[in-house]
Motif scaffolding. Structure first.
Motif, PDB file in Angstrom:
ATOM      1  N   ARG A 217       2.367  -1.932   5.680  1.00 39.93           N
ATOM      2  CA  ARG A 217       2.274  -1.769   4.309  1.00 39.93           C
ATOM      3  C   ARG A 217       2.766  -2.699   3.291  1.00 39.93           C
ATOM      4  O   ARG A 217       2.080  -3.045   2.084  1.00 39.93           O
ATOM      5  CB  ARG A 217       3.051  -0.607   4.288  1.00 39.93           C
ATOM      6  CG  ARG A 217       2.884   0.407   2.823  1.00 39.93           C
ATOM      7  CD  ARG A 217       3.975   1.504   2.638  1.00 39.93           C
ATOM      8  NE  ARG A 217       5.261   0.861   2.503  1.00 39.93           N
ATOM      9  CZ  ARG A 217       5.787   0.731   1.448  1.00 39.93           C
ATOM     10  NH1 ARG A 217       5.109   0.738   0.339  1.00 39.93           N
ATOM     11  NH2 ARG A 217       6.967   0.402   1.089  1.00 39.93           N
TER      12      ARG A 217
ATOM     13  N   ARG B  49       0.875  -1.187  -0.156  1.00 36.59           N
ATOM     14  CA  ARG B  49       0.079   0.055  -0.073  1.00 36.59           C
ATOM     15  C   ARG B  49       0.833   1.348  -0.052  1.00 36.59           C
ATOM     16  O   ARG B  49       2.123   1.176   0.641  1.00 36.59           O
ATOM     17  CB  ARG B  49      -0.993   0.168   1.182  1.00 36.59           C
ATOM     18  CG  ARG B  49      -1.961  -1.198   1.305  1.00 36.59           C
ATOM     19  CD  ARG B  49      -2.783  -1.180   2.327  1.00 36.59           C
ATOM     20  NE  ARG B  49      -1.946  -1.481   3.606  1.00 36.59           N
ATOM     21  CZ  ARG B  49      -1.932  -2.516   4.234  1.00 36.59           C
ATOM     22  NH1 ARG B  49      -2.526  -3.560   3.548  1.00 36.59           N
ATOM     23  NH2 ARG B  49      -1.385  -2.681   5.293  1.00 36.59           N
TER      24      ARG B  49
ATOM     25  N   PRO C 299       2.784   4.310   0.878  1.00 41.29           N
ATOM     26  CA  PRO C 299       3.032   4.812   2.437  1.00 41.29           C
ATOM     27  C   PRO C 299       2.817   6.261   2.226  1.00 41.29           C
ATOM     28  O   PRO C 299       2.444   7.031   1.223  1.00 41.29           O
ATOM     29  CB  PRO C 299       4.783   4.660   2.255  1.00 41.29           C
ATOM     30  CG  PRO C 299       5.007   4.680   0.947  1.00 41.29           C
ATOM     31  CD  PRO C 299       3.960   3.943  -0.020  1.00 41.29           C
TER      32      PRO C 299
END
Length: 1132
Positions: free
Chosen positions: A933, A766, A768
């Motif tokens: 993440r 994902r 950051p």
């Protein structure tokens, strides 16, 4: 006076008186005036025809005297140093002028009567004078035509004779010039070469007339002298001329005197009137093939003129062939125009006349030899000759009712035979040292009258003119290699392709062929679409092995040299890129070569084992010769470039398969020298990594239907998964031979999956928002980049490096501005199924990078050692634990720490006191956010945990996650206490991610044997207890790990299975109360809280209690979370 006639001024005398005066003056019995005597002689020519011979003989004497004076004067002037033109006496000038004027008036007034007489006289006189005074006046006999022409045209007497001759030709229509031309030919036969200047001058004045009539007279003389062996009534189709005529036809043909004169005359006219000669030859050839009733043509009638006409038509082609054999110039003229008119459809008509032609040369074999020899001497049109023979030899039976099947079959057989003879002769000449160099000029190679058959040179100056012609038209030969459109090879296509292979190999052997052979082979490799066409490529390699042993390598280089250089400019991508067919053909050839090598290996092994035992028939350096494999290995850098810059999915997949087949097998010791270069091994590793990321980005991309079908026909599956697996196989075969390639591949794989957003998104990353990735965020906001472009940038910015700086200064952090202009839109995030598949493929790729061979054969001086200086388990030079190097897995763990941890301090293995987490709280939170993440990190840590003790090197990451989980559970405990004190609010449940991450961490530590039983069972307890109890249990885990440092030194390898276990946690280890307990087993203060928690929640956790805390002191329960030993084994 020279311009007017004085015949009217002569007094009228009795003819007898004039004759007496002429005889007295000619015999010099009476002294007379030369001019008056000449007028008397001219009067007798008109009034008394019986005196023609005497008068013309007198004129010969006059002209002879004049020429003798001219030559003597020149010689005396040259001796004295004078350079002026010799003077002419007044009486002599007046006499010659009077003769010229009267004879020209005779020709003009009555050409039918006077032209044959005067033209023959003038030509014979010119021939006699030219021969008599040849070599005089300091002009050598071997002087050039221009010097001789200048000498005689400066003489008044010879110039007058030439003018009279041209006047005779100009006064006759074309059909009536045969007498003059015959005289010209007869004189040329007698006085050649001194008479050549006359022919040159007359021919330049009337080129078309002279050329046409010379050919006509030559043909007539050819027929006449061949009549002894040529009987028109005996002509018939199907008869064997060899049995009916012997060598007499050849002897009669060679004895034809005018044929050589025809060759000489045409040779002199070729310099200025070559086009007229070509036209005349073409007209003569067409005339011989004019539509006639063939029955009438062969059935002789009573009309002699008609019979002669038919005989001439039949003799025309043999006449032309004989002329071509005597003069390269005439052969060049024939191949320039006549050859253009020949088509396969005309050959049956020529075949009907061929039995009659054979009679002129003494048989069928002699005619074939002549045709082959003439074809060898063709400096132009060589390709057309070969194509004509090939088309005729492979033509289908004619559907024309006028052409019988037997005749059509005869044409095919004869053309195939002539083609074979021609190729054999070329082969013999090439093997004897001849070359395909451009032929010498006609003047040096017999461009005029050579007086014999065409010479191909001698000694070191030998050449093959037809090869020179084919070399200039090589583009017309290449399609022969691709003969056939069907699935199966026929006899016709085999003949065509075999001919193409032989021509290319002959050119390769004739000193001009290496580049041409490579171009032809490249043409074939780029366009072959059938298996038999690939077999033609292999035949070409075999035929040129002696003259061009590196043909396969040169072919691949020629194709790969046109690859684009940067891979970013859409305008150049694909314009010069090798087509998909090239890569598919290369892949099929490698597969065929491999199967053939295995077959030979098995056969050799079966034969050898009958005599003596041998483990492998082709061990070490005794592998069979494989030219395709050697060529591919020679151009591996170019193949890696293609693999990283190609935008065609199917093409890149095929290139990857080619690269895979080029890598050495475990026992190919001789191939290690090729891959010993660090530069090459790094390029190969990086190419495999780029192909992996590009394939991962293509999991959801649909391949073009035509590309998919074309690749499927070669047995290649084109999709992202197959591409990733090919990249994994490349890495698994490369890294055992190069530790530097392994280090680079591992770093690039991990950086691509973790650091760079464009490629990391393929694995569920994902975007950051801050922290370590803020720099990447700023670059991403400037321009959208696709995973494909980022993977290409990995290749472009890559340079060999020993130690790569971590974080933003790596290769992915530079060159982003170059990609902003290329990419147009942001890529769509992949689906969850694709992410899961990509993660699985990434783990497999990392495992492949950690593989080792079963027998260590690497020759690199450096050896893989652990970070602490201790040799990794099972990686000694002479042993292995399986197919995975524990030292390489440890390298993966260290790279994970380097990439994920933003700090270089406090990254050791020991766990500090819990209070110390306040010092590293920022670092721990950053690591925790990184794991949230990048979910792929859990899969990579699982890989490290599976291969113990690699997880020990990730101790800092486990510690940071545990610290953040403790803090989060503590905060949730506070929230629960607050909600409990307020009776109106229910305690909030723990976040699902918190519970899942806690269980995942405990499972990971248990799999890596960092947590023993019963602490490893806490993951089953925490879903059913409160937050404050979870905090207590997690602190027990922290304290245990703090007291038991997760060090690789605590692990040992099982001698039997080769697996690594932590001391005290091996299968079958027992724990007896009161006895000495292994340091790996937790002490009671680490498990009392867990025991108490189970007792408090006995109603829900009662089934776990007897498994973790047995009431029987003699048995020790096994951990429910202990890993399966098979999970720690080899890479599948």
């Amino acid at each position: 006076m020279a311009g007017t006639t004085v015949m009217s001024a002569v007094p009228q005398q009795d003819s007898l008186s004039e004759l007496r005066i002429f005889v007295a003056g000619a015999t010099r019995t009476v002294k007379t005036n030369p001019l008056e005597l000449a007028r008397t002689a001219l009067s007798l020519l008109k009034t008394l025809p019986s005196t023609i011979d005497a008068v013309l003989e007198y004129f010969c004497a006059l002209f002879d005297v004049a020429v003798a004076k001219y030559v003597s004067q020149i010689e005396s002037d040259m001796c004295s140093g004078a350079s002026s033109v010799p003077p002419v006496s007044t009486h002599e000038e007046a006499t010659i002028a009077e003769i010229h004027s009267v004879l020209c008036s005779f020709v003009t007034s009555s050409p039918e009567a006077w032209v044959p007489i005067i033209s023959k006289w003038s030509l014979e006189l010119l021939g006699e004078l030219s021969s008599k005074y040849a070599g005089r006046a300091h002009v050598p006999i071997t002087a050039g035509l221009n010097e001789t022409l200048q000498l005689w045209m400066s003489c008044r007497a010879t110039r007058t004779l030439i003018d009279i001759t041209t006047q005779c030709l100009s006064c006759r229509v074309l059909s009536d010039t045969e007498t003059c031309i015959n005289s010209l030919l007869d004189t040329s036969v007698v006085h050649s070469p001194h008479f050549d200047w006359v022919v040159a001058h007359v021919g330049s004045c009337f080129p078309h007339t002279v050329i046409t009539r010379v050919l006509s007279c030559g043909l007539k003389d050819f027929c006449h002298h061949a009549s002894s062996s040529f009987t028109p009534s005996g002509i018939g189709v199907g008869k064997d001329p060899a049995s009916e005529s012997g060598s007499s036809g050849t002897a009669g043909l060679i004895a034809a005197p005018k044929v050589n004169s025809v060759v000489g005359i045409l040779g002199h006219l070729a310099g200025s009137h070559f086009k007229d000669i070509r036209t005349a030859l073409l007209d003569l050839f067409k005339w011989s093939l004019e539509e006639e009733d063939d029955d009438d043509m062969f059935a002789m009638g009573t009309n002699l003129e008609a019979e002669e006409g038919v005989a001439r038509r039949i003799a025309t082609v043999p006449f032309l062939l004989h002329l071509a054999s005597l003069s390269p110039m005439l052969l060049r003229a024939l191949t320039t125009d006549v050859l253009q008119t020949l088509t396969p459809s005309m050959l049956p008509r020529l075949a009907r006349l061929s039995p009659a032609w054979c009679r002129f040369f003494g048989g069928r074999q002699a005619l074939q030899d002549l045709v082959v020899h003439l074809a060898l001497g063709c400096e132009r049109g060589g390709t057309q000759i070969l194509r004509l023979l090939i088309d005729a030899a492979t033509s289908k039976p004619a559907s024309d009712s006028d052409i019988s099947s037997n005749l059509s079959c005869q044409v095919r057989e004869n053309c195939a035979e002539i083609l074979e003879l021609l190729l054999q002769e070329i082969d013999v000449l090439v093997r004897s040292g001849a070359s395909a160099a451009p032929c010498p000029s006609p003047s040096s190679a017999g461009g005029g009258h050579s007086g014999g058959m065409i010479s191909l040179g001698t000694g070191n100056e030998r050449w093959v003119p037809i090869l020179s012609s084919v070399c200039r038209e090589a583009s017309a030969i290449r399609p022969l290699l691709l003969a056939g459109d069907g699935e199966e090879e026929t006899a016709s296509t085999e003949l065509v392709s075999r001919t193409g292979v032989r021509l290319v190999s002959l050119l390769a052997s004739a000193h001009l062929g290496p580049s041409l052979a490579a171009e032809a082979a490249a043409y074939l490799l780029r366009r072959a679409s059938r298996n038999f066409q690939l077999a033609t490529f292999l035949q070409l390699l075999r035929h040129t092995q002696a003259s061009h042993p590196s043909l396969a390598t040169d072919t691949l280089r020629r194709v790969l040299d046109c690859l684009p250089g940067d891979g970013l400019d859409d305008g150049c991508i694909g314009k010069d890129e090798p087509p998909l067919r090239f890569w598919l053909n290369l892949y099929l050839l490698l597969k065929h070569e491999t199967s053939e090598a295995h077959r030979r290996t098995r056969q050799s092994g079966q034969v050898t084992t009958k005599n003596r035992q041998r483990s492998h028939p082709y061990n070490g350096d005794h592998l069979p010769h494989r030219p395709i494999l050697d060529a591919v290995r020679a151009v591996l850098p170019d193949i890696t470039t293609s693999l990283c810059t190609s935008r065609n999915i199917a093409m890149r997949h095929a290139a990857a398969l080619v690269l895979e087949h080029a890598l050495p097998q475990a026992k190919e010791v001789s191939a290690l020298s090729i891959f010993a270069s660090p530069e090459l091994s790094l390029k190969l590793a990086r190419a495999a990594v780029v192909h992996f990321f590009l394939s991962s980005a293509e999991q959801e991309i649909e391949v073009k239907q035509e590309d998919f079908q074309e690749a499927a026909s070669a047995g290649i599956t084109v999709n992202g998964t197959s591409g990733c697996r090919v990249a994994c196989r490349i890495l698994s075969r490369l890294v055992p031979f190069s530790s530097t390639a392994r280090a680079l591949a591992l770093r690039d794989l991990l950086e691509g999956a973790l650091v760079h957003q464009e490629t990391a998104s393929l694995f569920g990353a994902r975007l950051p928002s801050d922290g370590i990735y803020s720099y990447l965020n700023q670059q991403a906001n400037k321009g959208q980049r696709s995973p494909l472009s980022r993977a290409v940038l990995l290749w472009e910015n890559g340079c060999p490096r020993a130690v790569l700086p971590r974080k933003h200064s790596s290769v992915f952090g530079v060159g982003d501005s170059d990609l902003i202009k290329y990419n147009k839109s942001a890529p769509k995030p992949p689906s969850h199924e694709v992410v899961a598949l990509n993660i699985q493929m990434l783990v497999e790729a990392v495992k492949c990078c950690c593989t080792v061979t079963k027998t260590s054969i690497t020759k690199e001086p450096e050896t893989e050692t652990s970070v602490n200086g201790q040799a990794a388990f099972g990686t000694t030079p002479n042993s292995t634990t399986g197919s995975v190097s524990l030292d390489a897995i440890s390298m993966v763990s260290l790279l994970l720490v380097e990439i994920v941890s933003p700090d270089v301090m406090y990254n050791g293995l020991p766990w500090p006191e819990e209070e110390f987490c306040k010092v590293t709280i920022e670092r721990d939170l950053q690591i925790r956010r990184t794991f949230e993440r990048l979910p792929v990190l859990w899969a990579l840590l699982t890989l490290a945990a599976t291969h113990r003790p690699a997880l020990c090197y990730c101790s800092v990451l486990l510690r940071a996650i545990m610290a953040t989980l403790l803090a989060q559970w503590n905060s949730h405990t506070t929230a629960t206490t607050t909600a409990t004190s307020n009776s109106s609010n229910r305690p909030p449940p723990p976040p699902p991610s918190l519970l899942a991450n806690t269980q995942r961490l405990i499972d990971l530590m248990a799999l890596g044997q960092l947590l023993p039983s019963p602490l490893s069972a806490i993951r089953d307890v925490i879903p059913k207890i409160g937050p404050h109890e979870v905090v207590v249990l997690l602190r027990d885990i922290w304290n245990y790990t703090h007291e038991n440092v997760p060090s690789p030194a605590l692990f040992s390898q099982d001698a039997g299975s080769g697996l690594v276990w932590r001391q005290g946690m091996e299968p079958g280890a027992e724990e007896v109360e009161g006895s000495e307990v292994s340091s790996a087993r937790p002490i009671p203060r680490h498990t009392d809280a867990l025991r108490h928690t189970l007792q408090l929640h006995i109603e829900s956790l009662g089934t776990l209690y007897p498994r973790l805390f047995s009431l029987n002191p003699e048995t020790v329960p096994s951990s429910p979370a202990s890993p399966n030993p098979e999970d720690c084994g080899k890479v599948e």
